[in-house]
Design an enzyme around this catalytic site. Structure first.
Site, PDB file in Angstrom:
ATOM      1  N   ARG A 234       0.846  -1.190   0.000  1.00 27.87           N
ATOM      2  CA  ARG A 234       0.000   0.000   0.000  1.00 27.87           C
ATOM      3  C   ARG A 234       0.885   1.245   0.000  1.00 27.87           C
ATOM      4  NH1 ARG A 234      -3.513  -2.607  -1.802  1.00 27.87           N
ATOM      5  NH2 ARG A 234      -5.579  -3.012  -0.944  1.00 27.87           N
ATOM      6  N   HIS A 282      -1.467   0.371  -9.885  1.00 29.82           N
ATOM      7  CA  HIS A 282      -2.120  -0.570  -8.963  1.00 29.82           C
ATOM      8  C   HIS A 282      -2.668  -1.789  -9.718  1.00 29.82           C
ATOM      9  CE1 HIS A 282      -4.161  -0.839  -4.789  1.00 29.82           C
ATOM     10  NE2 HIS A 282      -4.009  -2.043  -5.307  1.00 29.82           N
TER      11      HIS A 282
HETATM   12  P1  NAP Z   1      -1.312 -11.312   4.855  1.00 30.49           P
HETATM   13  O1  NAP Z   1      -1.377 -12.746   4.476  1.00 30.49           O
HETATM   14  O2  NAP Z   1      -2.135 -10.812   5.977  1.00 30.49           O
HETATM   15  O3  NAP Z   1       0.224 -10.973   5.149  1.00 30.49           O
HETATM   16  C1  NAP Z   1       0.607  -9.744   5.693  1.00 30.49           C
HETATM   17  C2  NAP Z   1       2.048  -9.841   6.136  1.00 30.49           C
HETATM   18  O4  NAP Z   1       2.475  -8.551   6.599  1.00 30.49           O
HETATM   19  C3  NAP Z   1       2.241 -10.819   7.323  1.00 30.49           C
HETATM   20  O5  NAP Z   1       3.432 -11.549   7.139  1.00 30.49           O
HETATM   21  C4  NAP Z   1       2.379  -9.878   8.517  1.00 30.49           C
HETATM   22  O6  NAP Z   1       3.165 -10.379   9.576  1.00 30.49           O
HETATM   23  C5  NAP Z   1       3.083  -8.705   7.868  1.00 30.49           C
HETATM   24  N1  NAP Z   1       2.910  -7.491   8.673  1.00 30.49           N
HETATM   25  C6  NAP Z   1       1.769  -6.814   8.931  1.00 30.49           C
HETATM   26  N2  NAP Z   1       2.029  -5.757   9.750  1.00 30.49           N
HETATM   27  C7  NAP Z   1       3.355  -5.786   9.988  1.00 30.49           C
HETATM   28  C8  NAP Z   1       4.222  -4.983  10.767  1.00 30.49           C
HETATM   29  N3  NAP Z   1       3.784  -3.928  11.476  1.00 30.49           N
HETATM   30  N4  NAP Z   1       5.532  -5.302  10.793  1.00 30.49           N
HETATM   31  C9  NAP Z   1       5.994  -6.372  10.096  1.00 30.49           C
HETATM   32  N5  NAP Z   1       5.223  -7.179   9.343  1.00 30.49           N
HETATM   33  C10 NAP Z   1       3.920  -6.877   9.297  1.00 30.49           C
HETATM   34  O7  NAP Z   1      -1.656 -10.391   3.588  1.00 30.49           O
HETATM   35  P2  NAP Z   1      -1.475 -10.720   2.024  1.00 30.49           P
HETATM   36  O8  NAP Z   1      -2.644 -11.477   1.539  1.00 30.49           O
HETATM   37  O9  NAP Z   1      -0.125 -11.282   1.796  1.00 30.49           O
HETATM   38  O10 NAP Z   1      -1.603  -9.243   1.405  1.00 30.49           O
HETATM   39  C11 NAP Z   1      -0.729  -8.225   1.802  1.00 30.49           C
HETATM   40  C12 NAP Z   1      -1.117  -6.875   1.235  1.00 30.49           C
HETATM   41  O11 NAP Z   1      -0.812  -6.817  -0.164  1.00 30.49           O
HETATM   42  C13 NAP Z   1      -2.601  -6.520   1.274  1.00 30.49           C
HETATM   43  O12 NAP Z   1      -2.989  -6.055   2.543  1.00 30.49           O
HETATM   44  C14 NAP Z   1      -2.701  -5.422   0.247  1.00 30.49           C
HETATM   45  O13 NAP Z   1      -2.449  -4.166   0.849  1.00 30.49           O
HETATM   46  C15 NAP Z   1      -1.548  -5.735  -0.731  1.00 30.49           C
HETATM   47  N6  NAP Z   1      -2.023  -6.144  -2.067  1.00 30.49           N
HETATM   48  C16 NAP Z   1      -1.729  -5.349  -3.133  1.00 30.49           C
HETATM   49  C17 NAP Z   1      -2.124  -5.742  -4.402  1.00 30.49           C
HETATM   50  C18 NAP Z   1      -1.770  -4.926  -5.608  1.00 30.49           C
HETATM   51  O14 NAP Z   1      -2.251  -5.209  -6.700  1.00 30.49           O
HETATM   52  N7  NAP Z   1      -0.915  -3.939  -5.486  1.00 30.49           N
HETATM   53  C19 NAP Z   1      -2.834  -6.927  -4.586  1.00 30.49           C
HETATM   54  C20 NAP Z   1      -3.119  -7.703  -3.473  1.00 30.49           C
HETATM   55  C21 NAP Z   1      -2.713  -7.308  -2.215  1.00 30.49           C
HETATM   56  P3  NAP Z   1       2.738 -11.720  10.379  1.00 30.49           P
HETATM   57  O15 NAP Z   1       2.971 -12.868   9.425  1.00 30.49           O
HETATM   58  O16 NAP Z   1       3.673 -11.774  11.530  1.00 30.49           O
HETATM   59  O17 NAP Z   1       1.309 -11.555  10.756  1.00 30.49           O
HETATM   60  C1  GLV Z   2      -5.386  -5.029  -4.164  1.00 31.50           C
HETATM   61  O1  GLV Z   2      -4.815  -4.016  -3.939  1.00 31.50           O
HETATM   62  C2  GLV Z   2      -5.823  -5.925  -3.166  1.00 31.50           C
HETATM   63  O2  GLV Z   2      -5.861  -5.544  -1.998  1.00 31.50           O
HETATM   64  O3  GLV Z   2      -6.161  -7.078  -3.516  1.00 31.50           O
END
Ligand code: NAP
Ligand code: GLV
Length: 319
Positions: A234, A282
């Protein structure tokens, strides 16, 4: 599936600005008996239990539909829901975690890591100047790639990067079990070591108060000279002015940015023209209708069977 008083599974769909019909069809292709309602034709809360499947719904909308049993986010990020002051937080909120998101994000990161490793932004600038110059990159095994956020997406990125032979570092909030060929760092105390030891930083961190402005003048100064940063988590993660200063003074070699504090990025924004920054709108990982429909229906079934759905939002953590 049997769900509501009338025996129907009801899905209230909200995706503004896109044709909703193919989305409805993807759900119906899996189960023609589902009652899929596209906003504003959500009916009334008296119509019986329903599941919301939404992206950036209007603030207050979900609260009005007291028949909603669970909320599915069309994306993995839930900042678009948490910004609603009236969000019904007592019901399960489920983040998208289907195969298409994992695949898309891992492809984007592999592409971007290779671009920075092989110095493509610099090579493209030379092309524009019609300049033939050999640009040599270090072997992959001398380059460390860091993954900030080692959850659903971060793990897939690590898996897809592994065959290239990079040294892999990961950083998350909580410690993770050791894995061959991955050095794991965690928490605030691990951040400095993680950044000091990483040449190409990729981020898929969610937007939370703790991750906001985490990449700033101080943390950028911890990165080795010539480091590059790729952000597809983000836009709140990075202080953009600090990043541009660090690139302009030569400490950071460049960046690829898919997400921004304000989206869409203003057409006049100076970032567009920065020759060491690659901008994508994005699109790192776009939720694909077919696999998302399968994911939602699978998780509705889990809820109906009193099982825990995948990727449930932890309200306290904020992701
Ligand atoms: P997820 O499975 O919840 O993983 C989030 C990771 O971030 C976890 O490893 C978590 O640590 C870590 N984290 C959160 N807060 C933290 C902090 N303060 N310090 C250190 N590590 C921290 O989420 P995900 O499904 O992988 O998705 C992640 C993010 O990608 C989404 O929230 C979204 O913003 C972004 N995204 C972007 C796109 C795009 O097209 N650009 C698409 C999809 C998603 P723990 O393992 O210890 O809990
Ligand atoms: C895209 O940004 C998502 O959160 O899947």
């Amino acid at each position: 599936m049997m769900n509501g008083r009338d025996g129907m599974t009801r899905i209230l769909f909200y995706l503004d600005g896109f044709n909703n019909d193919p989305w409805k069809q993807s759900l119906l292709d899996i189960d023609p008996a589902i009652d899929v309602r596209s906003y504003p034709d959500w009916g009334t809360p008296d119509d019986g239990p329903a599941y919301a499947f939404v992206w950036k719904p209007k603030a207050g909308l979900l609260k009005q539909y007291t028949n909603i049993k669970a909320i599915f986010s069309i994306g993995a990020g839930v900042d678009h829901l948490l910004s609603d002051p009236y969000l019904p937080k007592h019901i399960p909120i489920i983040r998208m975690g289907d195969e298409s998101l994992k695949e898309g994000m891992a492809e984007y990161m592999v592409m971007s890591v290779l671009m920075h490793h092989r110095k493509m932004p610099h090579i493209l600038n030379l092309q524009r100047k019609q300049t033939w110059q050999h640009i040599i990159a270090k072997p992959a095994n001398q380059v460390s790639v860091g993954i900030m956020g080692y959850g659903t997406l971060g793990k897939e990125i690590a898996k897809k990067l592994a065959p290239f032979g990079y040294k892999l570092n990961t950083w998350s909030k909580t410690p993770k079990p050791a894995k061959p060929n991955i050095t794991h760092y965690s928490g605030e105390s691990g951040l400095k070591h993680f950044l000091e030891n990483t040449n190409i930083i990729t981020s898929v961190l969610p937007s939370t108060p703790e991750t906001t402005n985490l990449i700033n003048a101080e943390t950028l100064s911890w990165m080795p000279k010539g480091a590059a940063i790729i952000n597809a988590g983000r836009g709140t993660l990075i202080n953009i002015n600090n990043l541009v200063d660090a690139i302009d003074n030569g400490h950071i070699s460049g960046a690829t940015l898919d997400v921004f504090p304000e989206e869409p990025l203003d057409a006049d924004h100076p970032l567009w023209k920065h020759d060491k920054i690659i901008i994508t709108p994005h699109i790192a990982a776009i939720t694909r209708m077919d696999s998302a429909a399968e994911y939602v229906i699978r998780n509705i079934k889990a809820i109906e069977n009193n099982q825990e759905p995948e990727n449930k939002l932890d309200i306290e953590r904020g992701y």
